[in-house]
Design a protein around this motif. Sequence first.
Motif, short mmCIF file in Angstrom:
data_model
loop_
_atom_site.label_atom_id
_atom_site.label_comp_id
_atom_site.label_asym_id
_atom_site.label_seq_id
_atom_site.Cartn_x
_atom_site.Cartn_y
_atom_site.Cartn_z
N ASP A 1 14.16 9.76 9.74
CA ASP A 1 13.86 10.80 10.72
C ASP A 1 12.36 11.00 10.81
OD1 ASP A 1 13.49 13.15 12.13
OD2 ASP A 1 14.54 14.44 10.70
N ARG A 2 11.82 10.80 12.02
CA ARG A 2 10.41 11.13 12.29
C ARG A 2 10.32 12.16 13.42
NH1 ARG A 2 6.31 6.29 12.88
NH2 ARG A 2 4.91 8.08 12.54
N ALA A 3 11.37 12.95 13.58
CA ALA A 3 11.40 13.95 14.64
C ALA A 3 11.43 15.37 14.10
CB ALA A 3 12.61 13.71 15.55
N PHE A 4 12.23 15.61 13.09
CA PHE A 4 12.46 16.97 12.60
C PHE A 4 11.78 17.23 11.26
CE2 PHE A 4 15.98 15.93 15.45
CZ PHE A 4 15.92 17.00 16.34
N ILE A 5 10.60 16.66 11.08
CA ILE A 5 9.81 16.92 9.88
C ILE A 5 8.39 17.29 10.32
CG2 ILE A 5 11.16 15.39 8.40
CD1 ILE A 5 8.97 13.28 8.74
N PRO A 6 7.69 18.13 9.57
CA PRO A 6 6.34 18.55 9.98
C PRO A 6 5.35 17.39 10.07
CG PRO A 6 7.22 19.99 8.25
CD PRO A 6 8.15 18.83 8.35
N GLN A 7 5.47 16.41 9.15
CA GLN A 7 4.49 15.31 9.11
C GLN A 7 5.02 14.06 9.83
OE1 GLN A 7 6.77 16.44 6.92
NE2 GLN A 7 5.90 16.15 4.89
N ARG A 8 5.62 14.26 11.02
CA ARG A 8 6.27 13.14 11.70
C ARG A 8 5.30 12.07 12.18
NH1 ARG A 8 7.11 17.75 14.69
NH2 ARG A 8 6.08 17.95 16.69
N TYR A 9 4.00 12.38 12.26
CA TYR A 9 3.04 11.37 12.70
C TYR A 9 2.60 10.46 11.55
CZ TYR A 9 2.73 13.76 17.16
OH TYR A 9 3.03 14.31 18.38
N SER A 10 2.94 10.84 10.32
CA SER A 10 2.46 10.04 9.20
C SER A 10 3.55 9.69 8.19
CB SER A 10 1.35 10.80 8.46
OG SER A 10 1.82 12.06 8.00
N ALA A 11 4.76 10.23 8.36
CA ALA A 11 5.80 10.01 7.36
C ALA A 11 7.17 10.00 8.02
CB ALA A 11 5.73 11.11 6.29
N ALA A 12 8.17 9.72 7.21
CA ALA A 12 9.56 9.72 7.67
C ALA A 12 10.43 10.26 6.55
CB ALA A 12 10.01 8.32 8.07
N ALA A 13 11.50 10.95 6.93
CA ALA A 13 12.46 11.45 5.96
C ALA A 13 13.67 10.52 5.90
CB ALA A 13 12.92 12.86 6.33
N GLU A 14 14.05 10.10 4.70
CA GLU A 14 15.22 9.24 4.54
C GLU A 14 16.49 10.06 4.77
OE1 GLU A 14 17.58 6.99 0.92
OE2 GLU A 14 15.38 7.09 0.84
N LEU A 15 17.38 9.54 5.61
CA LEU A 15 18.62 10.22 5.93
C LEU A 15 19.83 9.57 5.27
CD1 LEU A 15 18.11 10.86 9.76
CD2 LEU A 15 17.72 12.47 7.88
N ALA A 16 19.95 8.27 5.36
CA ALA A 16 21.13 7.57 4.85
C ALA A 16 20.81 6.08 4.82
CB ALA A 16 22.34 7.84 5.74
N ALA A 17 21.74 5.31 4.29
CA ALA A 17 21.61 3.86 4.25
C ALA A 17 22.54 3.23 5.27
CB ALA A 17 21.94 3.34 2.85
N LEU A 18 22.22 2.01 5.68
CA LEU A 18 23.11 1.30 6.60
C LEU A 18 24.50 1.13 5.99
CD1 LEU A 18 20.74 -1.47 8.02
CD2 LEU A 18 21.56 0.59 9.18
N ALA A 19 24.57 1.03 4.66
CA ALA A 19 25.87 0.92 4.01
C ALA A 19 26.70 2.18 4.23
CB ALA A 19 25.67 0.66 2.51
N ASP A 20 26.04 3.32 4.34
CA ASP A 20 26.77 4.57 4.62
C ASP A 20 27.37 4.54 6.02
OD1 ASP A 20 26.05 5.68 2.11
OD2 ASP A 20 24.11 6.30 2.92
N VAL A 21 26.66 3.93 6.96
CA VAL A 21 27.18 3.81 8.33
C VAL A 21 28.38 2.88 8.34
CG1 VAL A 21 26.65 3.13 10.69
CG2 VAL A 21 24.89 4.23 9.29
N ALA A 22 28.29 1.77 7.62
CA ALA A 22 29.43 0.85 7.55
C ALA A 22 30.66 1.55 6.97
CB ALA A 22 29.07 -0.38 6.71
#
Length: 530
Positions: free
Chosen positions: A308-329
């Motif tokens: 996620d680079r949308a709903f975090i304060p530092q979206r221009y320089s960082a990203a928040a981990e949400l899940a793994a592709l294995a979780d989607v599978a």
Amino acid sequence: MTETLDPTAADGPPPVLPPGAEPVDYPNAAAIPAALHGPESSLAGITVVVTGLGVSGYPAAVHLAERGAEVIVVDGDTARDRSEYEAILAVFDVDIRRGPEHVSEVPTGRSGRTPDLVVTSPGWRPDQPLLAAAAARGIPVIGEVELAWRVRGANSAPWLVVTGTNGKTTTTTMLESMLRVAGLDVRACGNIGAPLLEAVLDPDAEVLAIELSSFQLHWQFSMCAEAAAVLNIAADHLDWHGSAEAYAADKGRAYTNVRTACVFNVDDPATRALVEDAEVIAGARAVGFSSSVPGPGELGVVEDLLVDRAFIPQRYSAAAELAALADVARASGTPDAPAAPHQVANALAAAALARAVGVPPAAVRDGLRAHAAGGHRLALVAEHRGCRWFDDSKATNPHAADAALRAFDDIVWIAGGLAKGAEYGDLVAAHAHRLRAVVLIGEDRAPLRSALAAHAPEVSVHEVDLPVSELAPAERGGPVMDRAVDLALAAARPGDTVLLAPAAASMDQFLDYAARGDAFARAVHERAEA
């Protein structure tokens, strides 16, 4: 986010539109009875016509009659058993008129009054004679979404809306799972789950995850979702909407007056265009999702992670981990296979909507892990004679079938049904190299037959030509699918995939897409066990 309404701030029903919202031009909107607003006010002296006695028409009729309106239910279908609905509506003195003779003109109530309002079911096209006549006479016509928005009253549960050509149900149920894991009392409703009108009147609901079709969106104009996602746009239901442009415009109604986030598909320019054209409440943001590395203001994929680079304060320089592709599978019901690209997109869209109402990253991950995949969505039915047999009966249009076909090589494709005005040339051309053989079902096989002749002339085509139109719908599917599976067995070789992805609706030969998928699974299992 803009300031929300305080429904107790003034006497009378709350306004339909919150501060900062823009009214949408809608025929006869000014004539909608003001008493409709809120669930408590009396509707005595108001006559309402409800079209359709089904999953949306029935609760609308009950609600309006309970509040004292004179309700007339009109339904052209006499074949379906609605005796339970009719018995309950009789308690409220609802006037029920069933049969094709009742759907060509606006009915007059027992009191002799001209109706004040028509509440229509999603299946009724705008050019249906009764609806067209009502509009011409200045009688407002609304649908269940508009009705639910107006009667919600003090219910402040945010609306999270999901629409698009494909993936709506999976995205909505993923969203529901994320919200529930986050500790919220959520209702999945609209086109799935509870009728929207029932959900919006539930005082315990803290948030609504709402799947809406283009039919439902067409008949609303004042909804203000907290966040809304249009997953993708491809030509569909052109017989109902009249054109691809009209279909897309109705999908775009989901974005009108959004408060927080308009979620769009970065990989589908049509959804971006809908966001750019939308009138939203000041402060709402456009949030993209993509299967690629996301830019600021987007959700996407980095290596094997959803971020996620949308709903975090530092979206221009960082990203928040949400899940793994294995979780989607795992969420998709295929834990032993790589996550399909369209399922990754669905998960990202659901995550964006969840994040718009403050769901933490861990709840996105755990919600995906807890998600139960719906049936008839690329489900492995069996392995038989060295082939894998997959049920993707939910693929009711070319766009959905495209996603399924991309997942395999060496395919025996079972396809066909009600085309709904769709074109198949591009679909066949894109996947001709994957096709071992094609088995055509459906009463009108000409559109797919022509596309195969033009773009895959070397592929063998086998047709199921059974005279089933005289049979009751519940009896049609068995013979059709038995024959289709036998033809597929004869055409398939070890290592092939037999794929039911019809690219068409089912109602010409089956009760619905689920019945079509069930018939396929039964036929496959019977032959595998013989």
